[in-house]
Design an enzyme around this catalytic site. Structure first.
Site, PDB file in Angstrom:
ATOM      1  N   HIS A  60      36.648 -64.427  14.015  1.00 45.21           N
ATOM      2  CA  HIS A  60      35.641 -64.267  14.935  1.00 45.21           C
ATOM      3  C   HIS A  60      35.890 -65.345  16.215  1.00 45.21           C
ATOM      4  O   HIS A  60      35.326 -65.270  17.076  1.00 45.21           O
ATOM      5  CB  HIS A  60      34.309 -64.672  14.195  1.00 45.21           C
ATOM      6  N   GLU A  90      39.769 -58.420   4.277  1.00 41.66           N
ATOM      7  CA  GLU A  90      38.658 -57.425   3.823  1.00 41.66           C
ATOM      8  C   GLU A  90      38.772 -56.561   2.572  1.00 41.66           C
ATOM      9  O   GLU A  90      38.604 -55.398   2.338  1.00 41.66           O
ATOM     10  CB  GLU A  90      38.520 -56.317   5.167  1.00 41.66           C
TER      11      GLU A  90
HETATM   12  P1  ADP Z   1      35.371 -64.535   8.255  1.00 44.41           P
HETATM   13  O1  ADP Z   1      36.834 -63.754   8.211  1.00 44.41           O
HETATM   14  O2  ADP Z   1      35.154 -65.179   6.981  1.00 44.41           O
HETATM   15  O3  ADP Z   1      34.400 -63.576   8.676  1.00 44.41           O
HETATM   16  P2  ADP Z   1      36.587 -65.692  10.493  1.00 44.41           P
HETATM   17  O4  ADP Z   1      37.736 -66.275  10.191  1.00 44.41           O
HETATM   18  O5  ADP Z   1      36.728 -64.320  11.245  1.00 44.41           O
HETATM   19  O6  ADP Z   1      35.600 -65.565   9.410  1.00 44.41           O
HETATM   20  O7  ADP Z   1      35.670 -66.611  11.650  1.00 44.41           O
HETATM   21  C1  ADP Z   1      35.453 -68.049  11.387  1.00 44.41           C
HETATM   22  C2  ADP Z   1      34.990 -68.690  12.738  1.00 44.41           C
HETATM   23  O8  ADP Z   1      34.090 -67.961  13.246  1.00 44.41           O
HETATM   24  C3  ADP Z   1      34.761 -70.026  12.853  1.00 44.41           C
HETATM   25  O9  ADP Z   1      35.784 -70.907  12.680  1.00 44.41           O
HETATM   26  C4  ADP Z   1      33.825 -70.058  14.046  1.00 44.41           C
HETATM   27  O10 ADP Z   1      34.684 -70.400  15.118  1.00 44.41           O
HETATM   28  C5  ADP Z   1      33.451 -68.962  13.899  1.00 44.41           C
HETATM   29  N1  ADP Z   1      31.861 -68.773  13.744  1.00 44.41           N
HETATM   30  C6  ADP Z   1      31.136 -68.111  14.332  1.00 44.41           C
HETATM   31  N2  ADP Z   1      29.731 -68.006  13.769  1.00 44.41           N
HETATM   32  C7  ADP Z   1      29.775 -69.084  12.775  1.00 44.41           C
HETATM   33  C8  ADP Z   1      28.877 -69.554  11.937  1.00 44.41           C
HETATM   34  N3  ADP Z   1      27.723 -69.095  11.784  1.00 44.41           N
HETATM   35  N4  ADP Z   1      29.488 -70.391  10.851  1.00 44.41           N
HETATM   36  C9  ADP Z   1      30.767 -70.584  11.070  1.00 44.41           C
HETATM   37  N5  ADP Z   1      31.676 -70.170  11.987  1.00 44.41           N
HETATM   38  C10 ADP Z   1      31.088 -69.526  12.867  1.00 44.41           C
HETATM   39 MG    MG Z   2      37.502 -61.958   8.294  1.00 38.32          MG
END
Ligand code: ADP
Ligand code: MG
Ligand code: ZN
Length: 200
Positions: A60, A90
């Site tokens: 993200h 995933e």
């Molecule tokens: P996941 O794979 O667990 O969905 P990602 O690795 O894709 O997570 O993304 C993590 C990143 O998302 C964080 O480092 C931060 O920059 C961003 N982010 C956006 N919204 C949030 C949130 N509510 N809490 C923590 N990080 C967030």
């Molecule tokens: Mg992810």
């Protein structure tokens, strides 16, 4: 807390948590370190996840790593041949045979890193994740920042038109207009029809 990977042979490690908790970032961080150490690394993802570039895992925050999108576990195991380290992002979207596939790779001497949502939007265990967590040598449960209160978030809220999605909605909705928020337990909403949630 002491976490020691086995000295010989393969093993399974799992990274879980809600959306936005940094699972993909952590996956990429671990795989990059393995690459720097000269190990043969491959990152897989299920073909269902086409939110971003088909060939990449993208966090993200924009961190990305090229990945192989596979249709199922058989393809994953076949392509993992010759690897030292295999990442599965995933993982919740794979069929239940991902557990045996991951264990077979670990038994074969590979380090297997699986990342995925431990809970669906209802806070129920998601697909094969419970089994993967139970059978792993190493487990990490990451937290996001609660979109509502700023506290540590361990759950994912699905929203449809800004309102909590109904409890009986499909677990996996591909290409829908839903949005998601990381929430703590207190802020995770029981939805419009809370009676249905309590009854379920
Ligand atoms: P996941 O794979 O667990 O969905 P990602 O690795 O894709 O997570 O993304 C993590 C990143 O998302 C964080 O480092 C931060 O920059 C961003 N982010 C956006 N919204 C949030 C949130 N509510 N809490 C923590 N990080 C967030
Ligand atoms: Mg992810
Ligand atoms: Zn909260």
């Amino acid at each position: 807390m002491i976490r020691v990977p086995p000295r010989r042979g393969g093993w399974l490690e799992v990274v879980c948590g809600p959306m936005f908790s940094g699972k993909s970032e952590e996956m990429i961080r671990r795989l990059r370190r393995a690459e720097i150490a000269g190990q043969r690394v491959l990152l897989f993802k299920p073909r269902i996840d086409d939110r971003y570039d088909l060939a990449d895992v993208v966090s993200h925050a924009g961190v990305r790593m090229s990945a192989v999108a596979v249709d199922g576990c058989a393809e994953l195991v076949a392509r993992a041949r010759g690897c030292d380290v295999v990442g599965i992002d995933e993982a919740q979207f794979f069929e239940s045979s991902i557990v045996d596939a991951a264990l077979a790779l670990a038994d074969g001497g590979l380090r297997v890193i699986a990342a995925g949502l431990d809970q669906d939007f209802r806070r129920l265990p998601f697909g094969p994740m419970p089994e993967l967590l139970a059978r792993a040598e190493l487990v990490d449960k990451l937290q996001a920042v609660c979109h509502r209160c700023g506290g540590p978030a361990t759950t994912t809220q699905r929203l449809v038109d800004g309102r909590p999605a109904p409890y009986d909605g499909e677990t996996i909705v591909v290409g829908a207009l839903d949005s998601y928020e990381a929430r703590c337990r207190d802020c995770h909403s029981a939805g419009q029809d809370s009676a249905a949630w309590m009854a379920a």
